[in-house]
Design a protein around this motif. Structure first.
Motif, short mmCIF file in Angstrom:
data_model
loop_
_atom_site.label_atom_id
_atom_site.label_comp_id
_atom_site.label_asym_id
_atom_site.label_seq_id
_atom_site.Cartn_x
_atom_site.Cartn_y
_atom_site.Cartn_z
N TRP A 115 76.62 0.85 91.49
CA TRP A 115 75.20 1.07 91.25
C TRP A 115 74.62 0.05 90.27
O TRP A 115 73.46 -0.34 90.37
CB TRP A 115 74.94 2.50 90.75
CG TRP A 115 75.74 2.89 89.53
CD1 TRP A 115 76.93 3.54 89.50
CD2 TRP A 115 75.38 2.64 88.16
NE1 TRP A 115 77.36 3.71 88.20
CE2 TRP A 115 76.41 3.18 87.36
CE3 TRP A 115 74.29 2.03 87.55
CZ2 TRP A 115 76.38 3.10 85.97
CZ3 TRP A 115 74.26 1.96 86.16
CH2 TRP A 115 75.30 2.49 85.39
N ALA A 116 75.45 -0.40 89.32
CA ALA A 116 75.00 -1.43 88.38
C ALA A 116 74.80 -2.76 89.10
O ALA A 116 73.89 -3.53 88.79
CB ALA A 116 76.00 -1.58 87.25
N ILE A 117 75.67 -3.03 90.08
CA ILE A 117 75.55 -4.26 90.86
C ILE A 117 74.27 -4.23 91.69
O ILE A 117 73.55 -5.23 91.78
CB ILE A 117 76.79 -4.44 91.75
CG1 ILE A 117 78.04 -4.65 90.88
CG2 ILE A 117 76.60 -5.62 92.71
CD1 ILE A 117 79.34 -4.66 91.64
N VAL A 118 73.97 -3.08 92.28
CA VAL A 118 72.74 -2.93 93.06
C VAL A 118 71.52 -3.18 92.17
O VAL A 118 70.57 -3.87 92.55
CB VAL A 118 72.66 -1.53 93.70
CG1 VAL A 118 71.28 -1.30 94.33
CG2 VAL A 118 73.74 -1.38 94.76
N ILE A 119 71.54 -2.62 90.96
CA ILE A 119 70.44 -2.84 90.02
C ILE A 119 70.32 -4.33 89.69
O ILE A 119 69.21 -4.87 89.57
CB ILE A 119 70.65 -2.02 88.73
CG1 ILE A 119 70.49 -0.52 89.04
CG2 ILE A 119 69.67 -2.44 87.64
CD1 ILE A 119 70.82 0.38 87.87
N GLY A 120 71.46 -5.00 89.56
CA GLY A 120 71.45 -6.44 89.29
C GLY A 120 70.75 -7.22 90.39
O GLY A 120 69.94 -8.11 90.12
#
Length: 206
Positions: A115-120
């Motif tokens: 999910w952090a990668i998606v936000i990135g």
């Protein structure tokens, strides 16, 4: 001395590009939403890609190669969009591919949850679009880039080093050269997608 050499090469690259843009009619025609009223060369921001090329040649490393691969992907498709125009799907997918190079370079995939990668990816897309909106207003892209880079350089030198200083100075030098042609009453050129998206990619990488 090396930075003077870089500045000279950037000026030379910009002048060569102007001749190419003139020959192949790579221009920005004003419309009802434009802040300018005269036809202006588009794509002058290609010198950010040239600065990236000079950086990787003068500071070779695996990370630099991954960065250069990413900025080449995104600058290449953006330049094509400046010349011919591309569909929305391609303009969305290719930048994400370029950003994947940076995520791989910095080991994001192995160190952060999905999910952090998606936000990135979402943040990258937002910053890229913000830079695109600034292009067309004389001086805006270059001045904003300086406003971002100068504090970073101060922090990197005097507070907490977080990257190679040249990785900050090369886009700064490119911005100064670009502003020489863009920050005037009648701009010689606009950054174009190749410039605005290219420097957005560089800023996000930092």
């Amino acid at each position: 001395m090396i930075y003077l050499f870089v500045i000279v090469l950037l000026f030379a690259a910009e002048i060569v590009y102007f001749r190419i843009a003139d020959k192949y009619n790579i221009i920005d025609k004003p419309n009802e939403r434009s802040s300018h009223t005269r036809i202006t060369l588009r794509g002058g921001g290609i010198i950010y890609w040239v600065a990236a090329l000079l950086y990787v040649l003068l500071n070779p490393s695996e990370a630099a190669v991954w960065f250069f691969t990413g900025i080449t992907i995104i600058a290449g498709i953006s330049l094509w969009n400046d010349i011919k125009g591309l569909g929305q799907n391609i303009r969305l997918i290719i930048p994400l591919l370029a950003m994947t190079c940076v995520f791989y370079m910095t080991d994001i995939f192995g160190g952060y949850p999905w999910w952090a990668i998606v936000i990135g990816y979402i943040l990258f897309t937002g910053i890229m679009n913000a830079y695109n909106f600034m292009d067309g207003i004389n001086g805006m892209t270059g001045l904003y880039t300086l406003a971002v880079l100068l504090p970073m350089i101060y922090v990197n030198i005097y507070i907490q080093p977080f990257t190679d200083n040249d990785f900050l100075l090369f886009p700064l030098l490119a911005s100064l050269v670009f502003l020489f042609f863009n920050f005037r009453k009648r701009a010689k050129c606009f950054a174009g997608d190749v410039g605005s998206v290219g420097i957005a990619f560089w800023i996000v990488t930092l």
